[in-house]
Design a protein around this motif. Structure first.
Motif, PDB file in Angstrom:
ATOM      1  N   GLU A  66      51.760  42.305  49.888  1.00  0.00           N
ATOM      2  CA  GLU A  66      50.502  42.588  49.193  1.00  0.00           C
ATOM      3  C   GLU A  66      49.703  41.300  49.076  1.00  0.00           C
ATOM      4  O   GLU A  66      50.216  40.280  48.641  1.00  0.00           O
ATOM      5  CB  GLU A  66      50.769  43.141  47.788  1.00  0.00           C
ATOM      6  N   ILE A  67      48.450  41.390  49.483  1.00  0.00           N
ATOM      7  CA  ILE A  67      47.541  40.256  49.390  1.00  0.00           C
ATOM      8  C   ILE A  67      46.355  40.714  48.548  1.00  0.00           C
ATOM      9  O   ILE A  67      45.730  41.725  48.859  1.00  0.00           O
ATOM     10  CB  ILE A  67      47.051  39.819  50.782  1.00  0.00           C
ATOM     11  N   GLU A  68      46.083  39.992  47.474  1.00  0.00           N
ATOM     12  CA  GLU A  68      44.948  40.345  46.622  1.00  0.00           C
ATOM     13  C   GLU A  68      44.008  39.151  46.546  1.00  0.00           C
ATOM     14  O   GLU A  68      44.450  38.033  46.315  1.00  0.00           O
ATOM     15  CB  GLU A  68      45.422  40.705  45.218  1.00  0.00           C
ATOM     16  N   CYS A  69      42.733  39.399  46.749  1.00  0.00           N
ATOM     17  CA  CYS A  69      41.738  38.330  46.718  1.00  0.00           C
ATOM     18  C   CYS A  69      40.551  38.748  45.865  1.00  0.00           C
ATOM     19  O   CYS A  69      40.156  39.913  45.866  1.00  0.00           O
ATOM     20  CB  CYS A  69      41.209  38.031  48.121  1.00  0.00           C
ATOM     21  N   SER A  70      39.993  37.761  45.193  1.00  0.00           N
ATOM     22  CA  SER A  70      38.744  37.980  44.455  1.00  0.00           C
ATOM     23  C   SER A  70      37.718  36.992  44.980  1.00  0.00           C
ATOM     24  O   SER A  70      37.981  35.795  45.055  1.00  0.00           O
ATOM     25  CB  SER A  70      38.962  37.746  42.963  1.00  0.00           C
ATOM     26  N   PHE A  71      36.577  37.520  45.384  1.00  0.00           N
ATOM     27  CA  PHE A  71      35.471  36.698  45.869  1.00  0.00           C
ATOM     28  C   PHE A  71      34.347  36.813  44.839  1.00  0.00           C
ATOM     29  O   PHE A  71      33.905  37.920  44.545  1.00  0.00           O
ATOM     30  CB  PHE A  71      34.975  37.206  47.227  1.00  0.00           C
ATOM     31  N   ALA A 106      20.613  40.640  44.772  1.00  0.00           N
ATOM     32  CA  ALA A 106      21.652  40.408  43.775  1.00  0.00           C
ATOM     33  C   ALA A 106      22.822  39.659  44.359  1.00  0.00           C
ATOM     34  O   ALA A 106      23.011  39.598  45.564  1.00  0.00           O
ATOM     35  CB  ALA A 106      22.155  41.744  43.235  1.00  0.00           C
ATOM     36  N   CYS A 107      23.641  39.118  43.470  1.00  0.00           N
ATOM     37  CA  CYS A 107      24.932  38.560  43.860  1.00  0.00           C
ATOM     38  C   CYS A 107      26.007  39.576  43.485  1.00  0.00           C
ATOM     39  O   CYS A 107      25.818  40.372  42.565  1.00  0.00           O
ATOM     40  CB  CYS A 107      25.197  37.258  43.130  1.00  0.00           C
ATOM     41  N   VAL A 108      27.106  39.545  44.202  1.00  0.00           N
ATOM     42  CA  VAL A 108      28.172  40.515  43.940  1.00  0.00           C
ATOM     43  C   VAL A 108      29.521  39.803  43.829  1.00  0.00           C
ATOM     44  O   VAL A 108      29.702  38.694  44.328  1.00  0.00           O
ATOM     45  CB  VAL A 108      28.260  41.600  45.046  1.00  0.00           C
ATOM     46  N   ASP A 109      30.452  40.461  43.152  1.00  0.00           N
ATOM     47  CA  ASP A 109      31.854  40.064  43.137  1.00  0.00           C
ATOM     48  C   ASP A 109      32.627  41.119  43.915  1.00  0.00           C
ATOM     49  O   ASP A 109      32.343  42.312  43.786  1.00  0.00           O
ATOM     50  CB  ASP A 109      32.401  40.018  41.702  1.00  0.00           C
ATOM     51  N   VAL A 110      33.583  40.677  44.708  1.00  0.00           N
ATOM     52  CA  VAL A 110      34.393  41.612  45.495  1.00  0.00           C
ATOM     53  C   VAL A 110      35.863  41.356  45.201  1.00  0.00           C
ATOM     54  O   VAL A 110      36.339  40.227  45.299  1.00  0.00           O
ATOM     55  CB  VAL A 110      34.152  41.429  47.019  1.00  0.00           C
ATOM     56  N   ASP A 111      36.582  42.414  44.819  1.00  0.00           N
ATOM     57  CA  ASP A 111      38.035  42.351  44.682  1.00  0.00           C
ATOM     58  C   ASP A 111      38.628  43.125  45.834  1.00  0.00           C
ATOM     59  O   ASP A 111      38.237  44.265  46.084  1.00  0.00           O
ATOM     60  CB  ASP A 111      38.494  42.975  43.354  1.00  0.00           C
ATOM     61  N   MET A 112      39.570  42.511  46.542  1.00  0.00           N
ATOM     62  CA  MET A 112      40.143  43.145  47.725  1.00  0.00           C
ATOM     63  C   MET A 112      41.660  43.135  47.630  1.00  0.00           C
ATOM     64  O   MET A 112      42.247  42.175  47.137  1.00  0.00           O
ATOM     65  CB  MET A 112      39.708  42.350  48.960  1.00  0.00           C
ATOM     66  N   LYS A 113      42.279  44.209  48.069  1.00  0.00           N
ATOM     67  CA  LYS A 113      43.739  44.261  48.114  1.00  0.00           C
ATOM     68  C   LYS A 113      44.155  44.806  49.474  1.00  0.00           C
ATOM     69  O   LYS A 113      43.594  45.789  49.957  1.00  0.00           O
ATOM     70  CB  LYS A 113      44.273  45.167  47.003  1.00  0.00           C
ATOM     71  N   MET A 114      45.115  44.134  50.085  1.00  0.00           N
ATOM     72  CA  MET A 114      45.639  44.584  51.379  1.00  0.00           C
ATOM     73  C   MET A 114      47.146  44.782  51.222  1.00  0.00           C
ATOM     74  O   MET A 114      47.835  43.893  50.731  1.00  0.00           O
ATOM     75  CB  MET A 114      45.355  43.512  52.437  1.00  0.00           C
ATOM     76  N   VAL A 115      47.620  45.973  51.592  1.00  0.00           N
ATOM     77  CA  VAL A 115      49.052  46.258  51.534  1.00  0.00           C
ATOM     78  C   VAL A 115      49.522  46.538  52.953  1.00  0.00           C
ATOM     79  O   VAL A 115      49.020  47.442  53.625  1.00  0.00           O
ATOM     80  CB  VAL A 115      49.348  47.478  50.625  1.00  0.00           C
TER      81      VAL A 115
END
Length: 181
Positions: free
Chosen positions: A42-47, A57-66
């Protein structure tokens, strides 16, 4: 014992900053990784504060890869590899709800998504993947979003390109319109 056993530790690889930056645009993401490609990784990233994709606008992205079953116990390609990638995007615009999407990948065409889902706020929307090109389209109908919400849809088929690095922009929905139509 097999010399190749445990030869590739994806989390160790991603911790080595240079290789991770090349592969994952990790330099922009705060990432955590656990598990192994022989079982489940599991890889989780927050940008945070991605501003270069949108004018408004600016955005936040949360990503999870399993990733599961990618390698067998000998370090060879697994018989039944699977991958799920999910992400949620939050914009700093009042009234815009978080948008979340999820993609499932499996054989035979591993990098063509088999299934996708898309939600806006608490509403599940329609999501369709193309059978021949790695891309997805979504549509949220007014009824699904509540009385006051505008309908939302993608601007054509949004490409998922895994040949390039995996970056947050891959998961930013390409909106055709947020209008009152």
């Amino acid at each position: 014992s097999d010399m190749l056993e445990g030869f590739f530790d994806i989390c160790e690889f991603l911790d080595e900053e240079d290789s991770a930056n090349d592969l994952f645009a990790f330099n922009r993401g705060h990432c955590k990784c656990h598990g192994s490609l022989q079982e489940t990784a599991e890889i989780e990233c927050s940008f945070y504060d991605i501003c270069d994709q949108f004018d408004i606008a600016c955005v936040d992205v949360d990503m999870k890869m399993v990733l599961s079953g990618i390698l067998d116990e000998h370090g060879r390609p697994g018989d039944d590899p699977k991958m799920n990638i999910s992400s949620c995007v939050e914009a700093d615009i009042e009234g815009i709800q978080p948008m979340c999407m999820s993609f499932d990948f499996a054989r035979p065409e591993f990098f063509l998504p088999k299934h996708c889902s898309f939600s806006y706020g608490h509403s599940e929307c329609e999501c369709v993947v193309n059978d021949h090109v790695p891309c997805y389209e979504f549509k949220c109908h007014r009824g699904e979003l509540g009385v006051d919400a505008p309908p939302l849809e993608s601007n054509g088929c949004k490409h998922l390109d895994f040949a390039d690095d995996v970056s947050a922009s891959m998961f930013l929905p390409d909106l055709a319109s947020i209008s009152s139509a």
